[in-house]
Design a protein around this motif. Sequence first.
Motif, PDB file in Angstrom:
ATOM      1  N   ARG A  99      32.537 -53.363   5.176  1.00 43.67           N
ATOM      2  CA  ARG A  99      32.628 -54.625   5.669  1.00 43.67           C
ATOM      3  C   ARG A  99      31.462 -55.285   6.114  1.00 43.67           C
ATOM      4  NH1 ARG A  99      35.257 -51.210   9.766  1.00 43.67           N
ATOM      5  NH2 ARG A  99      36.782 -50.253   8.699  1.00 43.67           N
ATOM      6  N   ARG A 100      30.276 -54.882   6.431  1.00 43.47           N
ATOM      7  CA  ARG A 100      29.288 -55.683   6.718  1.00 43.47           C
ATOM      8  C   ARG A 100      28.886 -57.098   7.010  1.00 43.47           C
ATOM      9  NH1 ARG A 100      28.304 -55.145   0.817  1.00 43.47           N
ATOM     10  NH2 ARG A 100      28.435 -52.884   0.016  1.00 43.47           N
ATOM     11  N   VAL A 101      29.385 -57.556   8.174  1.00 42.33           N
ATOM     12  CA  VAL A 101      29.690 -59.044   9.007  1.00 42.33           C
ATOM     13  C   VAL A 101      28.151 -58.694   9.587  1.00 42.33           C
ATOM     14  CG1 VAL A 101      31.693 -59.232   9.779  1.00 42.33           C
ATOM     15  CG2 VAL A 101      30.281 -57.955  11.071  1.00 42.33           C
ATOM     16  N   PHE A 102      27.499 -59.767   9.699  1.00 38.80           N
ATOM     17  CA  PHE A 102      26.573 -60.151  10.069  1.00 38.80           C
ATOM     18  C   PHE A 102      26.544 -59.730  11.468  1.00 38.80           C
ATOM     19  CE2 PHE A 102      25.878 -63.904   7.257  1.00 38.80           C
ATOM     20  CZ  PHE A 102      25.371 -63.058   6.235  1.00 38.80           C
ATOM     21  N   PRO A 103      25.483 -58.276  12.100  1.00 40.41           N
ATOM     22  CA  PRO A 103      26.053 -58.322  13.277  1.00 40.41           C
ATOM     23  C   PRO A 103      25.595 -59.081  14.738  1.00 40.41           C
ATOM     24  CG  PRO A 103      23.835 -57.076  11.993  1.00 40.41           C
ATOM     25  CD  PRO A 103      24.761 -58.217  11.361  1.00 40.41           C
ATOM     26  N   ASN A 104      24.172 -60.072  14.440  1.00 43.87           N
ATOM     27  CA  ASN A 104      23.892 -59.937  15.283  1.00 43.87           C
ATOM     28  C   ASN A 104      24.362 -61.843  15.656  1.00 43.87           C
ATOM     29  OD1 ASN A 104      22.573 -58.296  16.072  1.00 43.87           O
ATOM     30  ND2 ASN A 104      20.143 -58.805  14.458  1.00 43.87           N
ATOM     31  N   LEU A 105      25.304 -62.218  14.680  1.00 41.66           N
ATOM     32  CA  LEU A 105      25.740 -63.839  15.280  1.00 41.66           C
ATOM     33  C   LEU A 105      27.094 -63.169  15.431  1.00 41.66           C
ATOM     34  CD1 LEU A 105      25.136 -65.334  11.484  1.00 41.66           C
ATOM     35  CD2 LEU A 105      23.625 -65.061  13.330  1.00 41.66           C
ATOM     36  N   LEU A 144      29.205 -60.848  19.311  1.00 38.80           N
ATOM     37  CA  LEU A 144      28.446 -60.767  17.846  1.00 38.80           C
ATOM     38  C   LEU A 144      29.208 -59.795  16.932  1.00 38.80           C
ATOM     39  CD1 LEU A 144      24.933 -60.444  19.892  1.00 38.80           C
ATOM     40  CD2 LEU A 144      26.097 -62.187  18.604  1.00 38.80           C
ATOM     41  N   GLY A 145      28.524 -59.659  16.373  1.00 42.39           N
ATOM     42  CA  GLY A 145      29.814 -59.028  14.927  1.00 42.39           C
ATOM     43  C   GLY A 145      29.375 -57.732  15.371  1.00 42.39           C
ATOM     44  N   CYS A 146      28.446 -57.007  15.976  1.00 37.16           N
ATOM     45  CA  CYS A 146      27.959 -55.527  16.151  1.00 37.16           C
ATOM     46  C   CYS A 146      28.741 -55.355  17.848  1.00 37.16           C
ATOM     47  CB  CYS A 146      26.576 -55.785  16.365  1.00 37.16           C
ATOM     48  SG  CYS A 146      25.858 -56.260  17.962  1.00 37.16           S
ATOM     49  N   HIS A 147      29.813 -56.008  18.418  1.00 40.94           N
ATOM     50  CA  HIS A 147      30.311 -56.183  19.140  1.00 40.94           C
ATOM     51  C   HIS A 147      31.855 -56.149  19.006  1.00 40.94           C
ATOM     52  CE1 HIS A 147      26.760 -56.802  22.160  1.00 40.94           C
ATOM     53  NE2 HIS A 147      26.276 -55.635  21.836  1.00 40.94           N
ATOM     54  N   LEU A 148      32.188 -55.853  17.992  1.00 47.01           N
ATOM     55  CA  LEU A 148      33.569 -55.673  17.185  1.00 47.01           C
ATOM     56  C   LEU A 148      33.957 -54.480  17.479  1.00 47.01           C
ATOM     57  CD1 LEU A 148      33.640 -59.016  15.466  1.00 47.01           C
ATOM     58  CD2 LEU A 148      33.983 -59.424  17.452  1.00 47.01           C
ATOM     59  N   GLN A 153      36.022 -56.032  12.785  1.00 44.36           N
ATOM     60  CA  GLN A 153      34.737 -56.926  12.357  1.00 44.36           C
ATOM     61  C   GLN A 153      35.580 -56.998  10.321  1.00 44.36           C
ATOM     62  OE1 GLN A 153      32.162 -53.925  11.795  1.00 44.36           O
ATOM     63  NE2 GLN A 153      31.473 -54.135  14.083  1.00 44.36           N
ATOM     64  N   GLN A 154      37.117 -55.984   9.929  1.00 41.05           N
ATOM     65  CA  GLN A 154      37.627 -55.698   8.720  1.00 41.05           C
ATOM     66  C   GLN A 154      38.643 -57.406   9.011  1.00 41.05           C
ATOM     67  OE1 GLN A 154      36.793 -53.599   6.180  1.00 41.05           O
ATOM     68  NE2 GLN A 154      38.036 -55.503   5.433  1.00 41.05           N
ATOM     69  N   MET A 155      38.755 -57.733   9.635  1.00 40.17           N
ATOM     70  CA  MET A 155      39.596 -59.267  10.181  1.00 40.17           C
ATOM     71  C   MET A 155      38.542 -60.470   9.956  1.00 40.17           C
ATOM     72  SD  MET A 155      42.202 -58.541  12.980  1.00 40.17           S
ATOM     73  CE  MET A 155      42.949 -57.096  13.495  1.00 40.17           C
ATOM     74  N   LEU A 156      37.265 -60.145  10.358  1.00 36.13           N
ATOM     75  CA  LEU A 156      36.079 -61.156   9.999  1.00 36.13           C
ATOM     76  C   LEU A 156      35.282 -61.364   8.561  1.00 36.13           C
ATOM     77  CD1 LEU A 156      33.953 -62.757  11.795  1.00 36.13           C
ATOM     78  CD2 LEU A 156      32.702 -60.908  12.703  1.00 36.13           C
TER      79      LEU A 156
END
Length: 247
Positions: A99-105, A144-148, A153-156
Amino acid sequence: MTEGVRSNERTAAPLLSLRRVEAAYGTSQALFGVDLEIHAGECVALLGRNGMGKSTTVKSIMGLLRLRGGDVEWRGRSLRPLVAHQIARAGLGLVPEGRRVFPNLTVRENLLATARPSPSRGAGWSLDDIYGMFPRLRERERNLGCHLSGGEQQMLAIGRALMTAPELLILDEATEGLAPLVRGDIWRCIELLKRRGLALLVIDKNLGPLMRVADRHYILEKGAVVWRGSSQALRDRPELVRDYIGM
Ligand SMILES: Nc1ncnc2c1ncn2[C@@H]1O[C@H](COP(=O)(O)OP(=O)(O)OP(=O)(O)O)[C@@H](O)[C@H]1O
């Protein structure tokens, strides 16, 4: 060997073609002359057991690994001279393994970070389009990305890749580690993208839904394509699943 695909069904030039692609990690060769084609609007599955070269093929397409030999062509032009961000800008979108979404955005910031105007009519996606496909992301817009959750996260990750306005979307293990209900959401999204006419290259361990959505399959074994054919042809050859896919 090609099965179940009549030669007159594929007369148009492919969007993407890999020709005798070789790739290596240091001195360890991972791909040994992979040939693969994807046509506009087509959904292609890349199959094979762990370590057979599926992710390496994806990295070779996306410029994340330099080719050791052969070529990758996009609309008839070699991608070899391009670096990864130029390849992405040419219309190839990747939903990477993990996935690798930005955790702090936030969700919204993650989506806007990759947005770009569509290079061709019909390929562009707006925030509203993404939220329409994944209403959960609209609800979580300010999180935030890290709270999903993993599914969110996969949808994002899929939303972010679509915001780059791809004409081909590559999904590497997009349903891995997700609960069955969420997995169903992801498969429905993949089917919707196919109906929208997006070309897709899908790597996934869930052969059932993959066979329903994919038009054609390639089986990789030890870094080489050992079989290619339609879903029906693959259904007719259960020994291939047993010998090369192990499901
Ligand atoms: N970063 C790396 N460094 C060295 N070798 C690697 C690296 N990544 C993959 N390999 C090797 O390259 C070969 C192909 O791996 P690859 O990840 O492409 O397989 P895969 O089919 O995607 O499997 P998986 O489902 O496990 O990801 C394997 O032998 C693997 O060990």
